[in-house]
Scaffold this motif. Structure first.
Motif, short mmCIF file in Angstrom:
data_model
loop_
_atom_site.label_atom_id
_atom_site.label_comp_id
_atom_site.label_asym_id
_atom_site.label_seq_id
_atom_site.Cartn_x
_atom_site.Cartn_y
_atom_site.Cartn_z
N ALA A 1 30.20 55.22 77.16
CA ALA A 1 31.22 55.68 78.62
C ALA A 1 31.52 54.45 79.11
CB ALA A 1 30.69 57.14 79.23
N ARG B 152 40.77 56.31 79.96
CA ARG B 152 39.62 57.05 79.53
C ARG B 152 40.65 58.62 78.62
NH1 ARG B 152 39.93 56.27 85.42
NH2 ARG B 152 37.78 54.93 86.56
N GLU B 153 41.29 59.14 78.65
CA GLU B 153 41.69 59.81 77.65
C GLU B 153 41.14 59.50 76.36
OE1 GLU B 153 45.59 60.93 79.16
OE2 GLU B 153 44.96 62.17 80.82
N ASP C 89 38.18 59.21 75.94
CA ASP C 89 37.30 60.74 75.40
C ASP C 89 37.76 61.39 73.56
OD1 ASP C 89 36.03 60.09 77.82
OD2 ASP C 89 37.82 61.78 79.42
#
Length: 394
Positions: free
Chosen positions: A265, A315-316, A319
């Motif tokens: 992550a 980050r989007e 994800d």
């Protein structure tokens, strides 16, 4: 005029993996056995399995790798006849084998060696085969089952349903087992294709342009996840990871794919600090086939150098790459399914003997039963184990 009825100790319907296993073990226990199949040759699914080399078992066969309305049902049979037991039988016949990925055991030579082995095992006992003989009728009275097939008739106190499910109908597979089970008032869990490619529609049709492209991924569906290869096809999704998840997938559910399961992550934001001039297609191309990398980058709409993009947008994108949702509109059906999920309800069977609780002498084994294994030799191990279990009781 039909030939006179011949008495047997057990009649087995189906000369596939489970049926031949049950016949050979029962025959060697001194039981007189008749195996009936509408096909002209035994073990037709065995012959084509594993690309003709038969993935005959899996070292890691355990109950938690099988689907059933009763997840504990397979435990007894799998514990009493193991992958090691069948492998020892294979070795006793001098059949060379090798282990591929994830515990999968294959013949080095031909799958026909497994069929020949099972036939040799049947020949060690009083086992008769009636091939190319469709069953015309089955009746039950006075503790005996009477089976009419071709122009013949046979009877026995034990009847074993081993005719499998409707997957791969080109080999003659049908839902005969379910029809027969219902005649004896056994419940049937709705059969459905399993270990089967999924089809895509709507906006996801764009991914068909990637037909032939595969990549190692982690796929999720129905609470299960598998880390293997996924393959894009002209109709949708396939490959081991997708075939595995298909057994857990239900219509209306999404299948999510982690395209970069090895990335921790926050990897994209961290890369921005170290390589601000890098572009997303270039970064994805380090881990994925070029065509797939370009398509995913285009769909994410994160153009230009990543150093110019906000962390929130990165980050989007990260994800979405970790849980890319596909919405299959169906499967490629029984024609392409390796096995059938669902089947004769385990609630009506003894987990130790495979015998019907309400019909003494009636047994169901193999793919006909609501027990479905993972990809990779698990379903053959269920055939061997359930066939062995029933053979101890007929």
């Amino acid at each position: 005029m039909a030939a006179p009825s011949v008495p047997y100790d057990a009649i087995i319907l189906g000369a596939g993996a489970a049926g031949l296993m049950a016949a050979s073990v029962a025959g060697q226990r001194g039981r007189r056995v008749l195996v009936i199949d509408h096909a002209d040759e035994p073990g037709r699914k065995i012959v084509i399995s594993g690309g003709g080399r038969c993935n005959f078992t899996n070292r890691d066969a355990a109950p938690d790798r099988f689907l059933s309305a009763n997840p504990h049902f397979a435990r007894s049979a799998l514990a009493r006849y193991t992958a090691a037991d069948f492998t020892a039988l294979v070795e006793a016949y001098g059949i060379e084998w090798h282990e591929k990925t994830l515990g999968q055991l294959f013949c080095v030579g031909s799958a026909r060696q497994i069929v020949a082995m099972l036939m040799a095992e049947c020949a060690k006992g009083p086992v008769d085969l009636a091939l190319g003989r469709p069953v015309r009728d089955v009746t039950h009275a006075d503790g005996r089952f009477r089976v009419m097939f071709g122009d013949r008739e046979a009877q026995a106190p034990a009847l074993v349903i081993a005719t499998g499910g409707p997957s791969i109908p080109k080999l003659g597979a049908t839902g005969f087992a379910y029809d027969l089970a219902r005649r004896f008032r056994l419940k049937v869990v709705e059969p459905r294709p399993a270990l089967v490619p999924l089809t895509l529609g709507g906006d996801e049709l764009l991914f068909r342009e990637l037909s032939g492209v595969s990549a190692p991924v982690k796929a999720h569906a129905g609470g299960a996840s598998f880390r293997e290869a996924a393959l894009f096809t002209h109709r949708g999704l396939s490959g081991p990871a997708i075939l595995q998840t298909s057994s857990y997938w239900r219509h209306g559910q999404a299948v999510t794919i982690d395209f970069l399961p090895e990335q921790a992550a926050g990897w994209l934001v961290a890369t921005k600090r170290d390589m601000p001039r890098a572009t997303l297609p270039r970064l994805l191309g380090r881990h994925l086939p070029e065509r797939l990398a370009a398509t995913l980058a285009d769909r994410l709409a994160l153009p230009g150098e990543i150093g110019r993009l906000a962390d929130a947008r990165l980050r989007e994108g990260e994800d979405r790459l970790a849980a890319w949702a596909f919405h299959p509109n169906g499967t490629e059906g029984f024609a392409k399914a390796e096995v059938t999920a669902g089947g004769i309800s385990t609630a009506d069977l003894s987990s130790r003997t495979m015998e019907a609780r309400t019909v003494p002498g009636l047994f169901a084994i193999g793919e006909a039963v609501d027990v479905t294994g993972w990809l990779g030799g698990y379903n053959f191990q269920w055939a061997w184990a359930s066939g062995w279990a029933a053979a101890q009781a007929v």
